[in-house]
Structures are given as structure tokens and as C-alpha cells.
Write a protein that holds these residues in place. Structure first.
Motif, PDB file in Angstrom:
ATOM      1  N   VAL A 151      -5.520   3.357   1.957  1.00 59.88           N
ATOM      2  CA  VAL A 151      -5.958   3.947   0.456  1.00 59.88           C
ATOM      3  C   VAL A 151      -4.791   4.414  -0.158  1.00 59.88           C
ATOM      4  CG1 VAL A 151      -7.289   5.221  -0.959  1.00 59.88           C
ATOM      5  CG2 VAL A 151      -8.333   4.147   0.946  1.00 59.88           C
ATOM      6  N   TYR A 152      -4.353   4.288  -1.457  1.00 61.00           N
ATOM      7  CA  TYR A 152      -3.285   4.843  -2.031  1.00 61.00           C
ATOM      8  C   TYR A 152      -3.776   5.565  -3.433  1.00 61.00           C
ATOM      9  CZ  TYR A 152       1.085   6.165  -4.308  1.00 61.00           C
ATOM     10  OH  TYR A 152       2.027   7.072  -4.942  1.00 61.00           O
ATOM     11  N   LEU A 153      -3.812   6.872  -3.559  1.00 58.86           N
ATOM     12  CA  LEU A 153      -4.273   7.649  -4.598  1.00 58.86           C
ATOM     13  C   LEU A 153      -2.924   7.631  -5.580  1.00 58.86           C
ATOM     14  CD1 LEU A 153      -6.155  10.470  -3.064  1.00 58.86           C
ATOM     15  CD2 LEU A 153      -6.830   8.129  -4.025  1.00 58.86           C
ATOM     16  N   ASN A 154      -2.677   6.884  -6.640  1.00 59.32           N
ATOM     17  CA  ASN A 154      -1.736   6.679  -7.528  1.00 59.32           C
ATOM     18  C   ASN A 154      -2.039   7.597  -8.818  1.00 59.32           C
ATOM     19  OD1 ASN A 154       0.743   6.027  -8.909  1.00 59.32           O
ATOM     20  ND2 ASN A 154       0.097   3.706  -8.893  1.00 59.32           N
ATOM     21  N   SER A 155      -1.163   7.938  -9.401  1.00 57.95           N
ATOM     22  CA  SER A 155      -1.639   8.647 -10.764  1.00 57.95           C
ATOM     23  C   SER A 155      -0.326   8.607 -11.649  1.00 57.95           C
ATOM     24  CB  SER A 155      -2.101  10.200 -10.530  1.00 57.95           C
ATOM     25  OG  SER A 155      -1.327  10.947 -10.025  1.00 57.95           O
TER      26      SER A 155
ATOM     27  N   SER B  15      -2.934   8.113   1.211  1.00 58.93           N
ATOM     28  CA  SER B  15      -1.665   8.607   0.810  1.00 58.93           C
ATOM     29  C   SER B  15      -1.847   8.771  -0.474  1.00 58.93           C
ATOM     30  CB  SER B  15      -0.493   7.621   1.253  1.00 58.93           C
ATOM     31  OG  SER B  15      -0.534   6.380   0.773  1.00 58.93           O
ATOM     32  N   TRP B  16      -0.540   9.412  -1.175  1.00 56.14           N
ATOM     33  CA  TRP B  16      -0.906   9.850  -2.670  1.00 56.14           C
ATOM     34  C   TRP B  16       0.667   9.674  -3.367  1.00 56.14           C
ATOM     35  CZ3 TRP B  16      -3.629  12.504   1.056  1.00 56.14           C
ATOM     36  CH2 TRP B  16      -2.760  13.481   1.567  1.00 56.14           C
TER      37      TRP B  16
ATOM     38  N   TYR C 141      -1.885  11.026   5.038  1.00 52.74           N
ATOM     39  CA  TYR C 141      -0.474  10.810   5.313  1.00 52.74           C
ATOM     40  C   TYR C 141       0.327  12.203   4.547  1.00 52.74           C
ATOM     41  CZ  TYR C 141       3.806   8.468   5.825  1.00 52.74           C
ATOM     42  OH  TYR C 141       5.364   8.174   5.872  1.00 52.74           O
ATOM     43  N   HIS C 142       0.688  13.002   5.447  1.00 54.51           N
ATOM     44  CA  HIS C 142       1.184  14.225   4.795  1.00 54.51           C
ATOM     45  C   HIS C 142       2.780  14.138   4.830  1.00 54.51           C
ATOM     46  CE1 HIS C 142      -2.572  16.347   4.084  1.00 54.51           C
ATOM     47  NE2 HIS C 142      -3.037  16.128   5.147  1.00 54.51           N
TER      48      HIS C 142
END
Length: 267
Positions: A30-34, A82-83, A57-58
């Protein structure tokens, strides 16, 4: 090119708090994009409370310039969340095409206020230090956020074009910051339950845990986010609750059709 900048913020303890809840493993990355200043830490911290720490993923806040260095974050063989702020390009489209991709956006009118507040705070240190302490008026700062500052800060239109608009119509699931915030503020409502069921579903979390409200409360705690509005320090001026009408018209002039294509109504 814009001058480099960095954020001065304290570390959270959400990894420790996460272990108080029973976690189910992610089955897909999962990728949290913004778009920057659209609630990045809010959605990230909430989702972190539903994912095992070992699958978070830190290593980096993943953005396009370092994408190739962090391809492991998107591996289907070892799913992780991740983000970051990922602009649209050939490489990012290929990588995120195999990932559950959430994209958080915000009303550009309110974005100008949020970006101004952040840039004037001590939390942000970069190319606008000389503008802090009331050296220019708020209206001038608003205009700089809208039109950019030559060789220092990109314009609103450029940021939203590459970080949001270009992703529309793809597999990216577009979310509005205002809806997320409303759900956080009304956790006991049926609409909040529906919202977070949808949000978790986009993350591949099909079973909503019974303690979801407590997890959201922990993740959305402003004290866990160094960039939350409540934690910004050193702002000399009091910003209005709403962008002035003149600046609203300037946003529409600088980026015609932007609010509409993002799903916002005229106001």
C-alpha cells in the motif's frame, strides 16, 4: 530549482502504541500518496494503527527523486505500507501500478492557508526564513503560495498538476482531506464507520476490527504529528479561518478548473 528545506518535528511513539492492538498482516503493498500539506501525517498515522509495525516502511518518506532506492517498499512478495508525495511520471506509474495506491488531496483554497501557516512556522526551515516574523503581509504570503517564488518555491498549479491531477483517472483512489477530517471528528457516527470501512478496504484490509474507533483516535491524535496545525510554533500572525475572496479568485486564475477536477464545488 527550489532551495532545499527540512522539517523540525519530534518523533511519535505510534509503533509502541500499535502493539497494543491485534494486527492482521497486509496481503498487498500500500502506498499513501498525498499533495504536500493535504493531511499526509493524519492518514499515515491512522493507517499505521491497522498494520503490523513490521510491515510499515520507515526507512524513508518516499518521493520521486529517491523512488529507485526504495523499490523494496512496493514488493508484492513482502507487502508493506509506505507513504510520501509521489509526482506522476513514467517510473512512478510503473511502480505504483502494482500497488494499492491512495491519493489524498485538499481544497486548494484551504491548501493556501495551510501552506502559509506551515511555511511561517518554526517547524519548517528552508527558503522562506527571510519572510518570517511579519516581514511581509499575509496577503503577500498567500500570493506567494499561489504563484510561487522564483527559484525557491513552486506554484500551486505546478504542485497540484504533478502530484494530483496527473494521477486522476488511474488506479489511484482519490480521497479528500475534508472527508477524512470530518470522519475523525465524528467517530461515533454511521458515516464515520462507512468512511473508515472504505478507507481500510482501499488498503486491502477487508475485516474492520471492533476497536477501529480507538485505533483511529490514537492515530489521529495531533500530539503524534509534529506538523499538525496545533503543534506549529513561532507564527507571528493570526491567519484567517477562510482564504480572502481576492486570493480565491487568484487561485481560480492561476489554476483554472483545478478545484472542479478535484471534486470541489464553487464557494
Amino acid at each position: 530549482m527550489p532551495v532545499s528545506a527540512y522539517i523540525v518535528a519530534k518523533q511519535d511513539n505510534l509503533n509502541e502504541l500499535n502493539r497494543k492492538f491485534e494486527q492482521a498482516p497486509l496481503r498487498e503493498p500500500v502506498y499513501l500518496n498525498s499533495v504536500p500539506k493535504c493531511g499526509t501525517h493524519l492518514i499515515r498515522n491512522i493507517v499505521r494503527m491497522f498494520v503490523p509495525v513490521e510491515q510499515q516502511y520507515h526507512k524513508a518518506f518516499i518521493q520521486y527523486p529517491i523512488l529507485r532506492q526504495h523499490l523494496a517498499a512496493f514488493s508484492p512478495k513482502a507487502p508493506q505500507v509506505s507513504w510520501g508525495h509521489m509526482l506522476f511520471s513514467d517510473d512512478s506509474a510503473i511502480v505504483l501500478g502494482k500497488v494499492r495506491h491512495l491519493l489524498l488531496v485538499r481544497d486548494p483554497y484551504d491548501w493556501v492557508l495551510a501552506r502559509t501557516r506551515f511555511f511561517l512556522s518554526d517547524t519548517f526551515q528552508g527558503p522562506v526564513e527571510h519572510l518570517k516574523g511579519g516581514r511581509v503581509g499575509l496577503e503577500e504570503m498567500f500570493n506567494m503560495m499561489i504563484f510561487g517564488i522564483h527559484d525557491k518555491v513552486p506554484a500551486l498549479q505546478e504542485i497540484f498538476l504533478h502530484n494530483a491531477v496527473a494521477w486522476l483517472g488511474t488506479r489511484a483512489q482519490v480521497l479528500h482531506f475534508e472527508d477524512l477530517l470530518a470522519a475523525v471528528r465524528n467517530l461515533e457516527s454511521d458515516s464515520a464507520e462507512s468512511y473508515f470501512r472504505m478507507l481500510l478496504g482501499h488498503c486491502g484490509i477487508e475485516t474492520m476490527p471492533a476497536d477501529w474507533r480507538e485505533r483511529v483516535r490514537v492515530g489521529s491524535d495531533p500530539g503524534q504529528s509534529g506538523t499538525a496545525r496545533e503543534n506549529l510554533r513561532g507564527i507571528a500572525a493570526e491567519l484567517p479561518a477562510e482564504l480572502p475572496d481576492v486570493q480565491k479568485r487568484l487561485v481560480d486564475h492561476a489554476a483554472p478548473g483545478l478545484r472542479e477536477v478535484l471534486g470541489y464545488r464553487p464557494r
